[in-house]
Design an enzyme around this catalytic site. Structure first.
Site, PDB file in Angstrom:
ATOM      1  N   LYS A  79      -9.235  -5.187  -8.416  1.00 38.11           N
ATOM      2  CA  LYS A  79      -7.985  -5.132  -8.007  1.00 38.11           C
ATOM      3  C   LYS A  79      -7.917  -5.916  -6.681  1.00 38.11           C
ATOM      4  CE  LYS A  79      -4.298  -1.564  -6.814  1.00 38.11           C
ATOM      5  NZ  LYS A  79      -3.925  -0.223  -6.508  1.00 38.11           N
ATOM      6  N   SER A 154      -0.337   1.508  -9.572  1.00 32.96           N
ATOM      7  CA  SER A 154      -0.230   0.218  -9.105  1.00 32.96           C
ATOM      8  C   SER A 154      -1.325  -0.643  -9.590  1.00 32.96           C
ATOM      9  CB  SER A 154      -0.300  -0.098  -7.537  1.00 32.96           C
ATOM     10  OG  SER A 154      -1.209   0.467  -7.314  1.00 32.96           O
ATOM     11  N   SER A 178      -2.501   5.946  -8.934  1.00 27.47           N
ATOM     12  CA  SER A 178      -2.615   4.313  -9.365  1.00 27.47           C
ATOM     13  C   SER A 178      -3.917   4.243 -10.085  1.00 27.47           C
ATOM     14  CB  SER A 178      -2.727   3.474  -8.168  1.00 27.47           C
ATOM     15  OG  SER A 178      -1.161   3.336  -7.723  1.00 27.47           O
TER      16      SER A 178
HETATM   17  N1  GLN Z   1       3.300   5.197  -7.766  1.00 22.25           N
HETATM   18  C1  GLN Z   1       3.020   5.773  -6.590  1.00 22.25           C
HETATM   19  C2  GLN Z   1       3.639   4.793  -5.658  1.00 22.25           C
HETATM   20  O1  GLN Z   1       4.239   3.818  -5.874  1.00 22.25           O
HETATM   21  C3  GLN Z   1       1.305   5.594  -6.475  1.00 22.25           C
HETATM   22  C4  GLN Z   1       0.884   4.270  -6.147  1.00 22.25           C
HETATM   23  C5  GLN Z   1      -0.543   4.370  -5.572  1.00 22.25           C
HETATM   24  O2  GLN Z   1      -1.141   5.269  -6.057  1.00 22.25           O
HETATM   25  N2  GLN Z   1      -1.041   3.244  -5.237  1.00 22.25           N
HETATM   26  O3  GLN Z   1       3.467   4.864  -4.337  1.00 22.25           O
END
Ligand code: GLN
Length: 507
Positions: A79, A154, A178
């Site tokens: 990532k 994400s 995420s």
């Molecule tokens: N969807 C969540 C957010 O927008 C989680 C994102 C994440 O885990 N990086 O913060």
């Protein structure tokens, strides 16, 4: 047909490499080509053949000298939130569009030391803020099962790359879901271990008290060597754990626990999961849950019951409060973490400005996308004098209550918790364009686990949506440091089901 697509597990590919039926270099060349030719050019943000091939040659040397481990020569990718020497690290932001780190994140160096071959950097939501990989400054990523849909976020590029068969494993980070949510949307397996198990050193910070890395792969079995390599105490990260339940947080721990749990299941014979209490939170099955997801998840829980486990109804009464608590705490931490992007120390600097303050503010306005700016504003607001007590402190109190709910359930009622990862299957790209908050609500089942720092995973458990072709994930949550057992449980399920083996047709 690429060489990589002939292998469906790390074990099978590893065997072929160790028996020298295949060279790591040939495999890497082939995989690089497949990654470049893949129909969605946004999955990878940076590929560099020379860097990948150098790693592949080192893997071949290890294979030739008989020094190979389970991951030697296995193609993976990172990532773009993990800093990497050589490859750019952008966090999918214009702010860091040309940033190249002088060092590797601990996770990256651990996986490198284990012999993996990195194909490069995978797209994500900008600074890991988002649920659909649409917040990338470099274009949205599509779901390999349906090009019109989001892969989740994400870590959307990571899940898409694994689902499309471009890599056998990928790193992700999970601040509020995420790793688990994109794994669910793309029909792959993913795990976020207990907070503190994997070093955060070199992971671009979003919300430090929640950020935790985790691997994505086809199956639970494939996750084991990846998670094992990624884990371990790191003095460079002040929240890295030296010990897990009294045992050192060291390489081999996850593998050992996984093997022990597997052994116990095997010894139990016909009813391998006899005695295991699965807690099913009532609050996860309310009106917000789409019927197709609910049905698939319930069927998966029944498969565990058929293996001997007992289903117990439990309550996590503060489930709904996880959303406001998270969306106060995470932006608060983000506003502080992202203050380092000031146009001086890192990243983008505006070309035209009048003075220092103007330079900082223009650089940030130009460098950050809408969602990142929204969160910085929210975070700065809730931390400001006069609002701190009303919002930030209150959110911290709610966080403590959510932790208590999980702790009580896992101490008194059950050994693991199971439920959906997401309320629905993957939505269409662009659907929530005019309502940025809509995606926040979809995080309801994953946020509490992150706020509590507990290990959680997602495994494929069926398909749904209008077409009936969109993956659905089952979430499994365990006690602190119980990731070895979670993986063994998931593996048990994957021995009697084949959801994880299905692959998208036109990927
Ligand atoms: N969807 C969540 C957010 O927008 C989680 C994102 C994440 O885990 N990086 O913060």
């Amino acid at each position: 047909m690429t060489q990589l697509s002939e292998f469906h597990s790390i074990q099978a590919l590893g065997d072929a490499l160790r028996e020298r039926r295949l060279s790591a270099t040939e495999l890497a060349r082939d995989a690089l080509q497949a990654a470049r030719q893949y129909r969605d050019p946004h999955v990878f943000l940076h590929i560099d053949d020379a860097l990948t091939l150098a790693q592949a040659q080192a893997a071949d040397a290890a294979l030739a000298s008989g020094q190979a481990g389970p991951l030697t020569g296995i193609p993976i990718a990172h990532k773009d939130l993990f800093v990497t020497q050589g490859w750019r690290t952008t966090a999918a932001s214009r702010m860091l569009a040309n940033y190249v780190s002088p060092f590797d994140a601990t996770v990256v160096s651990h996986l490198r030391a284990a012999g993996t071959v990195s194909l490069g950097k995978l797209s994500c939501d900008e600074f890991a803020m988002g649920s659909g990989n649409e917040n990338s400054a470099f274009g949205p990523v599509s779901n390999p099962w349906d090009a019109e849909r989001i892969p989740g976020g994400s870590s959307g590029g990571s899940a898409a790359a694994v689902a499309a068969g471009l890599v056998l494993g990928a790193t992700g980070t999970d601040t509020g879901g995420s790793v688990r949510q994109p794994a669910a949307y793309c029909g792959v397996s993913g795990i976020k271990p207990t907070y503190g198990t994997i070093s955060r050193y070199g992971i671009i910070a979003y919300a430090s008290s929640l950020d935790q890395a985790g691997p994505l792969a086809r199956s639970a079995q494939d996750l084991v060597p990846l998670l094992d390599a990624m884990s371990g105490f790191d003095p460079q990260d002040s929240t890295s754990l030296e010990s897990c339940d009294g045992r050192p947080n060291a390489a081999g721990r996850i593998q050992g626990d996984y093997a022990a749990a597997q052994g116990a299941f095997a010894a139990a014979g016909q009813q391998p999961l006899k005695g295991l209490r699965i807690g099913v939170p009532r609050e996860f099955f309310n009106e917000g849950l789409a019927p197709d997801v609910g049905t698939a998840v319930e069927a998966a829980i029944q498969a565990f019951v058929a293996l001997g486990a007992t289903r117990v109804d439990i309550s996590l009464p503060r489930t709904r409060l996880a959303i406001p608590a998270y969306y106060v705490i995470a932006p608060a931490e983000a506003s502080s973490n992202l203050s380092r992007y000031d146009g001086v120390r890192y990243g983008h600097r505006a070309e035209h400005y009048t003075d220092l303050a103007d330079m900082t503010s223009r650089s940030r306005a130009e460098g950050f996308g809408d969602e990142v700016r929204r969160r910085i504003l929210v975070g700065t607001y809730v931390l400001s004098h006069g609002y701190y007590d009303a919002y930030y402190l209150q959110a911290q109190r709610v966080r403590r209550m959510i932790v208590d709910d999980f702790q009580r359930a896992l101490a008194q009622d059950c050994d693991v918790i199971m439920g959906p990862v997401t309320p629905t299957v993957a939505r269409r790209i662009g659907d929530n364009r005019h309502d940025p908050i809509a995606d926040w609500l979809g995080d309801i089942y994953t946020l509490g686990v992150s706020l509590a720092g507990l290990p959680g995973m997602s495994i494929p458990c069926g398909f749904g949506g209008e077409s009936g072709h969109l993956p659905i994930g089952l979430q499994i949550v365990g006690r602190y440091f119980d990731e070895g057992r979670l993986l063994a449980l998931a593996d048990r399920y994957q021995q009697v089901t084949d959801w994880h083996q299905r692959t998208p047709e036109h990927a």
